[in-house]
Design an enzyme around this catalytic site. Structure first.
Site, PDB file in Angstrom:
ATOM      1  N   SER A 312       0.417  -0.963   0.329  1.00  0.00           N
ATOM      2  CA  SER A 312      -0.033   0.130   0.285  1.00  0.00           C
ATOM      3  C   SER A 312       0.872   1.271   0.165  1.00  0.00           C
ATOM      4  O   SER A 312       1.713   1.867  -0.840  1.00  0.00           O
ATOM      5  CB  SER A 312      -1.010  -0.315   0.927  1.00  0.00           C
ATOM      6  OG  SER A 312      -1.689   0.872   0.760  1.00  0.00           O
ATOM      7  N   ASP A 323      10.493   5.524  -9.730  1.00  0.00           N
ATOM      8  CA  ASP A 323      10.414   6.185 -11.025  1.00  0.00           C
ATOM      9  C   ASP A 323      10.974   7.145 -11.582  1.00  0.00           C
ATOM     10  O   ASP A 323      11.340   8.123 -12.568  1.00  0.00           O
ATOM     11  CB  ASP A 323       8.731   6.695 -10.787  1.00  0.00           C
ATOM     12  CG  ASP A 323       7.895   5.295 -11.562  1.00  0.00           C
ATOM     13  OD1 ASP A 323       8.384   3.962 -11.366  1.00  0.00           O
ATOM     14  OD2 ASP A 323       6.644   5.538 -10.319  1.00  0.00           O
ATOM     15  N   LYS A 337      -0.673  -3.885  -3.345  1.00  0.00           N
ATOM     16  CA  LYS A 337      -1.608  -3.651  -2.919  1.00  0.00           C
ATOM     17  C   LYS A 337      -1.689  -2.418  -3.687  1.00  0.00           C
ATOM     18  O   LYS A 337      -1.763  -1.323  -2.539  1.00  0.00           O
ATOM     19  CB  LYS A 337      -1.959  -3.447  -1.674  1.00  0.00           C
ATOM     20  CG  LYS A 337      -3.170  -3.558  -1.008  1.00  0.00           C
ATOM     21  CD  LYS A 337      -3.574  -2.199  -1.023  1.00  0.00           C
ATOM     22  CE  LYS A 337      -5.081  -2.404  -0.428  1.00  0.00           C
ATOM     23  NZ  LYS A 337      -5.443  -0.236   0.275  1.00  0.00           N
TER      24      LYS A 337
END
Length: 555
Positions: A312, A323, A337
């Protein structure tokens, strides 16, 4: 492509019992993720009025009025709701009022209680430590005290469990708990009255400067209301001490409040780019969160540790940093998740956690792993499947076929559709795990011995510094013999071969638990514990050996 650490290259003897461990972890993680399912803080979402289901109400009315036996229609309704939600995704959930309150206290800034960390050992509740500044510490409750009775409720015997202890010791602020305590060295029980008060909860377990005096280590166990402020306090202290690079440990972190998580990510990322965005059926649930301010550690090498227990919000942090090529991710593929739950408070105090959208990290990838609606067993059992095909032990076995490839800001290949895949792979080492070790753990023998030893040798140990202790103290054969003897008293059969297999791990854990009991850090921190265990942690070793690579990211 993942690169293997030195540990992966050496032969690791993983037993069938050890390989099954992820299944046990998955069961525990399932509960943790539900606690960590909050999205944008703790605001309830008020949607369109839901049309009442006359059929459901009608059936309950007939049961209540005419069924041959007495029936608790409230529990029947709860059961019906939970079974209905099982037909949706794995994270939409219904929490009855009592469970909702308990789950909320795990994320909010504290609860009302007596302020002890406890341990159940041999059907008895022992105080591991009274929380610093809490009401139990104020009246003189000590580590190692056994709580025999509280407000007339016996806390010994087979009936003792965590739920009973919470129900007995927690309560409204200002109310009293009359306790009977058995303390080593006293023949009679001691009487204590503790007035319940607000007990703060903490989510940053460690924040300290490592031996090289340039590497900081911060461990976050979940993202609660106070996580960001705890993190910033630790980060500022480390910078003051001369920190140049940082290890951020998110292993086993099931998530929590996403706002707190993205605030932390923002401290590392330059500019005003998107950190995370959501997309759902209802446009009103779509949202983008951007980096908003100049962070306190936008320069300097950064490594993030993750594993299959990271889920999560912790995946959002690690994924966004990956990223933007801001951090090197070290460890094993995270849980996967990527569904957003809105907490909806119901009139009786219960709570519906309804999945309203998916979240996406800056490269556009979703980290949600595949699922079949209604099949929770396969969903949470997926960690067991990873173990079966070797993913925990070999980087080449990591399965990314369910997610397509994306690119980071500077063109590195990353994957979606099944968690965050690390840049540097660290295999699971189960070579120390044995049934004998598991029995010692399940009966709390190791922890209880460490607490008792720390109490008996406190004066002697306090003469040492924590650094001297880490370097020079040894859990010797006499101490190990006592642990073995304590186990035998609980009918744990000694196994010489299994003991040999687990010996070094037992020594490490005992040493770390003693350190935590003796050298107290500021509230909430267990730096002394991690200073011991991190010495032999393969994740830490991998991180330290790849800082040059982490420092070149984005250049």
């Amino acid at each position: 492509m993942n690169r293997q650490t030195a540990l992966e290259k050496k032969k690791i003897n993983n037993s069938k019992f050890a390989i099954r461990l992820p299944i046990i972890i998955a069961i525990t993680l399932a509960a943790g993720i539900q606690i960590g399912a909050k999205f944008f803080g703790n605001k309830s979402v008020i949607g369109d009025v839901v049309k009442s289901s006359s059929k459901f109400k009608e059936i309950l009315t007939y049961i209540d009025r005419s069924y041959v036996d007495e029936v608790d229609t409230d529990s029947l309704a709860d059961y019906g709701i939970m079974k209905m939600l099982e037909k949706l995704d794995p994270h939409t959930a219904y929490l009855p009022a009592e469970e909702a309150e308990l789950a909320m206290s795990e994320l909010q800034n504290g609860f009302d209680g007596i302020g002890v960390e406890f341990n159940i050992y041999n059907d008895t509740v022992y105080v591991v430590t009274p929380l610093s500044g809490g009401p139990s510490e104020e009246v003189g409750i000590q580590s190692g005290d056994a709580i025999i009775e509280a407000n007339g409720t016996e806390l010994t015997g087979e009936k003792v469990n965590t739920r009973l202890i919470f129900n007995t010791l927690r309560g409204q602020r200002g109310t009293s708990v009359d306790m009977k305590i058995k303390r080593k060295g006293y023949n009679d029980l001691l009487d204590f009255t503790v007035v319940r008060d607000k007990i703060p909860t903490y989510s940053v377990d460690a924040a300290y400067l490592m031996e090289d005096k340039q590497t900081g280590f911060i461990k976050i166990t979940r993202f609660s209301e106070t996580t960001y402020s705890e993190f910033m306090e630790g980060l500022e202290e480390l910078k003051t001490q001369g920190m140049k690079r940082l290890i951020l440990d998110l292993r086993g972190n099931p998530g929590g409040y996403l706002e707190r998580a993205v605030n932390i990510a923002d401290e590392f990322i330059e500019g005003s780019g998107v950190l995370v965005y959501t997309d759902g059926k209802d446009d009103r649930n779509d949202r983008k969160i951007f980096a908003r301010h100049e962070g306190d550690f936008e320069k300097g090498a950064l490594i993030v540790l993750i594993d299959e227990g990271s889920a999560s919000a912790s995946e959002i942090v690690s994924g966004a940093l990956q990223d933007y090529d801001r951090a090197l991710i070290v460890g094993r593929r995270s849980f996967g998740k990527g569904l957003v739950q809105a907490p909806i408070s119901l009139s009786d105090g219960s709570e519906l956690r309804l999945t309203i959208s998916r979240y996406y990290i800056p490269s556009g990838r979703s980290i949600q792993k595949p699922y079949e609606s209604g099949n929770l067993e396969d969903y949470y059992g997926e960690l067991g499947h990873r173990a079966e095909h070797g993913e925990f032990f070999n980087a080449d076995s990591v399965q990314n076929e369910n997610g397509k490839a994306y690119e980071t800001v500077h063109g590195r290949k990353v994957y979606g559709g099944g968690g965050i895949t690390p840049d540097i792979f660290v295999p699971r080492d189960t070579s120390h795990i044995s049934r004998y070790l598991m029995e010692l753990y399940s009966n709390n023998v190791i922890r209880e011995f460490a607490t008792s030893y720390a109490n008996d040798h406190k004066a002697q140990l306090e003469k040492m510094s924590i650094d001297a202790y880490v370097k020079n103290f040894t859990v010797d054969s006499k101490m190990l013999s006592q642990i073995r003897s304590n186990g035998e008293k609980l009918s744990i059969e000694y196994n010489a071969e299994e003991f040999r297999k687990s010996k070094e791990f037992i020594q490490q854990q005992v040493k770390a638990l003693i350190a935590r009991a003796i050298w107290k850090d500021r509230a909430g921190l267990s730096n002394s514990f991690y200073k011991v265990v991190n010495k032999d942690d393969e994740f830490i070793k991998a991180a330290l050996s790849h800082f040059d690579e982490a420092g070149k990211l984005g250049s």
